[in-house]
Design a protein around this motif. Structure first.
Motif, PDB file in Angstrom:
ATOM      1  N   ILE A 146       0.687  -1.138   0.186  1.00 16.37           N
ATOM      2  CA  ILE A 146      -0.021  -0.035   0.094  1.00 16.37           C
ATOM      3  C   ILE A 146       0.898   1.293  -0.066  1.00 16.37           C
ATOM      4  O   ILE A 146       0.500   2.112   0.710  1.00 16.37           O
ATOM      5  N   TYR A 147       2.154   1.348  -0.493  1.00 10.28           N
ATOM      6  CA  TYR A 147       2.950   2.320  -0.590  1.00 10.28           C
ATOM      7  C   TYR A 147       3.085   2.992  -2.054  1.00 10.28           C
ATOM      8  O   TYR A 147       3.660   3.933  -2.095  1.00 10.28           O
ATOM      9  N   HIS A 148       2.643   2.344  -3.073  1.00 13.63           N
ATOM     10  CA  HIS A 148       3.002   2.766  -4.554  1.00 13.63           C
ATOM     11  C   HIS A 148       2.446   4.133  -4.724  1.00 13.63           C
ATOM     12  O   HIS A 148       2.904   4.786  -5.333  1.00 13.63           O
ATOM     13  N   LYS A 149       1.234   4.303  -4.234  1.00 13.69           N
ATOM     14  CA  LYS A 149       0.372   5.613  -4.359  1.00 13.69           C
ATOM     15  C   LYS A 149      -0.050   6.154  -3.385  1.00 13.69           C
ATOM     16  O   LYS A 149      -0.340   5.404  -2.055  1.00 13.69           O
ATOM     17  N   ASP A 150       0.125   7.516  -3.193  1.00  9.62           N
ATOM     18  CA  ASP A 150      -0.308   7.974  -1.916  1.00  9.62           C
ATOM     19  C   ASP A 150      -1.515   7.563  -1.405  1.00  9.62           C
ATOM     20  O   ASP A 150      -1.802   7.474  -0.152  1.00  9.62           O
ATOM     21  N   ASP A 151      -2.684   7.361  -1.836  1.00  6.85           N
ATOM     22  CA  ASP A 151      -4.044   6.972  -1.359  1.00  6.85           C
ATOM     23  C   ASP A 151      -4.097   5.512  -1.332  1.00  6.85           C
ATOM     24  O   ASP A 151      -5.185   5.339  -0.992  1.00  6.85           O
ATOM     25  N   ASP A 152      -3.139   4.771  -1.652  1.00  5.64           N
ATOM     26  CA  ASP A 152      -3.297   3.415  -1.485  1.00  5.64           C
ATOM     27  C   ASP A 152      -3.528   3.046  -0.057  1.00  5.64           C
ATOM     28  O   ASP A 152      -4.524   2.197   0.468  1.00  5.64           O
ATOM     29  N   ILE A 153      -3.278   3.682   0.937  1.00  4.53           N
ATOM     30  CA  ILE A 153      -3.384   3.417   2.401  1.00  4.53           C
ATOM     31  C   ILE A 153      -4.636   3.668   2.837  1.00  4.53           C
ATOM     32  O   ILE A 153      -5.146   3.289   3.751  1.00  4.53           O
ATOM     33  N   VAL A 154      -5.461   4.593   2.029  1.00  6.27           N
ATOM     34  CA  VAL A 154      -6.927   4.651   2.258  1.00  6.27           C
ATOM     35  C   VAL A 154      -7.980   3.840   1.533  1.00  6.27           C
ATOM     36  O   VAL A 154      -8.774   3.066   1.615  1.00  6.27           O
ATOM     37  N   ASN A 155      -7.584   3.694   0.249  1.00  3.44           N
ATOM     38  CA  ASN A 155      -8.220   3.252  -0.879  1.00  3.44           C
ATOM     39  C   ASN A 155      -8.433   1.646  -0.654  1.00  3.44           C
ATOM     40  O   ASN A 155      -9.532   1.190  -1.000  1.00  3.44           O
ATOM     41  N   ILE A 156      -7.348   1.014  -0.449  1.00  2.56           N
ATOM     42  CA  ILE A 156      -7.212  -0.473  -0.440  1.00  2.56           C
ATOM     43  C   ILE A 156      -7.972  -0.986   0.706  1.00  2.56           C
ATOM     44  O   ILE A 156      -8.933  -1.840   0.360  1.00  2.56           O
ATOM     45  N   PRO A 157      -7.667  -0.523   1.887  1.00  2.00           N
ATOM     46  CA  PRO A 157      -8.519  -1.181   3.166  1.00  2.00           C
ATOM     47  C   PRO A 157     -10.094  -0.475   2.840  1.00  2.00           C
ATOM     48  O   PRO A 157     -10.848  -1.482   3.423  1.00  2.00           O
ATOM     49  N   GLU A 158     -10.310   0.569   2.418  1.00  2.00           N
ATOM     50  CA  GLU A 158     -11.722   0.983   2.531  1.00  2.00           C
ATOM     51  C   GLU A 158     -12.466  -0.201   1.431  1.00  2.00           C
ATOM     52  O   GLU A 158     -13.509  -0.688   1.639  1.00  2.00           O
ATOM     53  N   TYR A 159     -11.634  -0.347   0.323  1.00  2.00           N
ATOM     54  CA  TYR A 159     -12.345  -1.475  -0.964  1.00  2.00           C
ATOM     55  C   TYR A 159     -12.574  -2.618  -0.097  1.00  2.00           C
ATOM     56  O   TYR A 159     -13.762  -3.296  -0.309  1.00  2.00           O
ATOM     57  N   LEU A 160     -11.534  -3.295   0.488  1.00  2.00           N
ATOM     58  CA  LEU A 160     -11.516  -4.587   1.138  1.00  2.00           C
ATOM     59  C   LEU A 160     -12.633  -4.683   1.978  1.00  2.00           C
ATOM     60  O   LEU A 160     -13.429  -5.683   2.099  1.00  2.00           O
ATOM     61  N   ALA A 161     -12.861  -3.594   2.779  1.00  2.00           N
ATOM     62  CA  ALA A 161     -13.758  -3.784   3.930  1.00  2.00           C
ATOM     63  C   ALA A 161     -15.158  -3.644   3.313  1.00  2.00           C
ATOM     64  O   ALA A 161     -16.232  -4.202   3.682  1.00  2.00           O
ATOM     65  N   SER A 162     -15.293  -3.162   2.277  1.00  2.00           N
ATOM     66  CA  SER A 162     -16.528  -3.046   1.466  1.00  2.00           C
ATOM     67  C   SER A 162     -17.055  -4.221   0.865  1.00  2.00           C
ATOM     68  O   SER A 162     -18.117  -4.405   0.699  1.00  2.00           O
ATOM     69  N   ILE A 163     -16.293  -5.093   0.503  1.00  2.00           N
ATOM     70  CA  ILE A 163     -16.675  -6.433  -0.242  1.00  2.00           C
ATOM     71  C   ILE A 163     -16.611  -7.480   0.775  1.00  2.00           C
ATOM     72  O   ILE A 163     -17.267  -8.395   0.657  1.00  2.00           O
ATOM     73  N   ASN A 164     -15.963  -7.310   1.821  1.00  2.00           N
ATOM     74  CA  ASN A 164     -15.744  -8.392   3.074  1.00  2.00           C
ATOM     75  C   ASN A 164     -15.588  -7.848   4.304  1.00  2.00           C
ATOM     76  O   ASN A 164     -14.374  -7.821   4.726  1.00  2.00           O
ATOM     77  N   PRO A 165     -16.523  -7.383   4.981  1.00  2.00           N
ATOM     78  CA  PRO A 165     -16.382  -6.655   6.294  1.00  2.00           C
ATOM     79  C   PRO A 165     -16.066  -7.594   7.394  1.00  2.00           C
ATOM     80  O   PRO A 165     -15.815  -7.005   8.703  1.00  2.00           O
ATOM     81  N   GLU A 166     -15.837  -8.953   7.116  1.00  2.00           N
ATOM     82  CA  GLU A 166     -15.024  -9.746   7.935  1.00  2.00           C
ATOM     83  C   GLU A 166     -13.803  -9.813   8.276  1.00  2.00           C
ATOM     84  O   GLU A 166     -13.394  -9.965   9.437  1.00  2.00           O
ATOM     85  N   TYR A 167     -13.108  -8.974   7.378  1.00  2.00           N
ATOM     86  CA  TYR A 167     -11.467  -9.124   7.454  1.00  2.00           C
ATOM     87  C   TYR A 167     -11.165  -7.891   8.759  1.00  2.00           C
ATOM     88  O   TYR A 167     -11.887  -7.210   9.026  1.00  2.00           O
ATOM     89  N   ARG A 168      -9.943  -8.585   9.507  1.00  2.00           N
ATOM     90  CA  ARG A 168      -9.408  -7.777  10.294  1.00  2.00           C
ATOM     91  C   ARG A 168      -8.028  -7.209   9.747  1.00  2.00           C
ATOM     92  O   ARG A 168      -7.357  -8.078   9.014  1.00  2.00           O
TER      93      ARG A 168
ATOM     94  N   LEU B 145      -0.348  -3.852   3.821  1.00  2.00           N
ATOM     95  CA  LEU B 145      -1.533  -4.285   4.518  1.00  2.00           C
ATOM     96  C   LEU B 145      -1.885  -5.715   4.675  1.00  2.00           C
ATOM     97  O   LEU B 145      -1.848  -6.459   3.619  1.00  2.00           O
ATOM     98  N   TYR B 146      -2.076  -6.276   5.723  1.00  2.00           N
ATOM     99  CA  TYR B 146      -2.447  -7.701   6.080  1.00  2.00           C
ATOM    100  C   TYR B 146      -3.935  -7.554   6.342  1.00  2.00           C
ATOM    101  O   TYR B 146      -4.395  -7.119   7.169  1.00  2.00           O
ATOM    102  N   ALA B 147      -4.645  -8.764   5.642  1.00  2.00           N
ATOM    103  CA  ALA B 147      -6.116  -8.596   5.810  1.00  2.00           C
ATOM    104  C   ALA B 147      -6.359 -10.204   6.279  1.00  2.00           C
ATOM    105  O   ALA B 147      -5.954 -10.987   5.468  1.00  2.00           O
ATOM    106  N   LEU B 148      -7.024 -10.455   7.500  1.00  2.00           N
ATOM    107  CA  LEU B 148      -7.136 -12.061   7.861  1.00  2.00           C
ATOM    108  C   LEU B 148      -8.331 -12.330   8.148  1.00  2.00           C
ATOM    109  O   LEU B 148      -9.160 -11.089   8.632  1.00  2.00           O
TER     110      LEU B 148
END
Length: 332
Positions: free
Chosen positions: A292-314, A329-332
């Motif tokens: 999540i470091y290649h683009k400035d907004d990866d740090i928000v865009n990626i966790p937001e997207y993952l949470a939207s499609i699978n809210p069970e992730y930690r 970013l690790y999602a488990l």
């Protein structure tokens, strides 16, 4: 690339470079500047007056120790350049990103499942803003993609590796699981990696490692690609790239096959690839390790997207380098 990044960054900022110091020097010039050993520089230059910039943050302590007696302590600097030169970040741009996205950043911070993740996230934000590696120099984790204590692997893992590059991480994974796994999909479109990857897979795959000479994206198409001849880990999809590559979505390629772990380090193509893996992520809940470091907004865009499609992730964040690259970013 490290010294090149520093030369480009300093000259773009109007600095006048006098020389490059390298005790293991194998050349007399670098990018048009003379190369000296430390002893040669001490004889030829007034090192106690001149600012010295360390271009190898991983060896900051050793280099500073070697400079003792030659320079003034307050004239030796160590800071980030790779983000600014290679990934296009700059202070004004990143400062605006932070101010425009405070609420989103706070929500991601609140999503994180442990205090270590919150410390790493704040260290990364501070370091990227200021170009100061000290914010992460004491906390970075060496176990990239499989940090100790976050998760473990079984003997029947099915891994998708997006961006296998030269196979270094593939070999680490094989050692980690003692070569006991179900299947591995290696996606790597860079033709410069073909020989070494083919050899590694032939020697270690036992018919269970699949080498797919394509990139990953949100759909199947053809894209321009820049193949980095010095460091294959920096090869990437690029509109000005000199070659074309085929890319595919993971949902299209994998279809209904089982997946337990997905790793991505694909130089800015992570979010598009995650969009192309929506069905896998929603239905199978694989472990994820996503850069999540290649683009400035990866740090928000990626966790937001993952949470939207699978809210069970930690969610967890770990930083894995002494400079400001390799945030995962690790999602488990």
């Amino acid at each position: 690339h490290a010294a090149e990044y520093y030369v480009r960054y300093l000259t773009q900022g109007g600095c006048h470079i006098i020389a490059v110091i390298d005790n293991g020097k194998k050349m007399s010039q670098f990018m048009g500047y003379p190369v000296y050993t430390l002893e040669q520089a001490h004889k030829l230059l007034d090192l106690k007056r001149l600012p010295i910039v360390i271009s190898a943050p991983s060896a900051e302590k050793e280099i500073k120790n070697s400079l003792n007696g030659y320079t003034a302590d307050n004239n030796v600097y160590c800071f980030e350049t790779e983000l600014y030169v290679y990934y296009g970040t700059c202070f004004s741009k990143y400062s605006k990103f932070l101010s425009d996205n405070i609420s989103r950043l706070y929500k991601v911070y609140a999503m994180l499942a442990d205090e270590t993740s919150r410390i790493h996230m704040m260290g990364v934000l501070e370091g990227r803003l200021l170009g100061d590696t000290s914010s992460i120099s004491k906390i970075w984790d060496t176990n990239q993609y499989w940090p100790v204590g976050l998760f473990s692997f079984s003997t029947d893992e099915v891994m998708i590796e997006c961006g296998t590059s030269d196979g270094k991480n593939l070999m680490e994974f094989l050692e980690l699981v003692d070569r006991k796994f179900d299947h591995i999909y290696c996606f790597e479109p860079d033709p410069l990696c073909e020989d070494i990857l083919s050899r590694i897979i032939h020697e270690n795959g036992n018919g269970k490692i699949e080498y797919i000479k394509k990139g990953t994206w949100d759909k199947s198409t053809t894209l321009h690609f820049n193949s980095d001849k010095v460091d294959s880990g920096l090869s990437k999809v690029d509109s000005s790239g000199e070659i074309n590559i085929d890319v595919v979505s993971l949902d299209e390629y994998i279809r209904d096959s089982r997946v337990t772990y997905i790793k991505m380090d694909i130089e800015g193509s992570e979010l598009a690839t995650l969009h192309g893996a929506e069905t896998i992520i929603r239905n199978q809940h694989p472990k994820l390790a996503i850069c999540i470091y290649h683009k400035d907004d990866d740090i928000v865009n990626i966790p937001e997207y993952l949470a939207s499609i699978n809210p069970e992730y930690r969610f967890y964040i770990r930083h894995h380098n002494c400079n400001m690259t390799e945030t995962v970013l690790y999602a488990l």
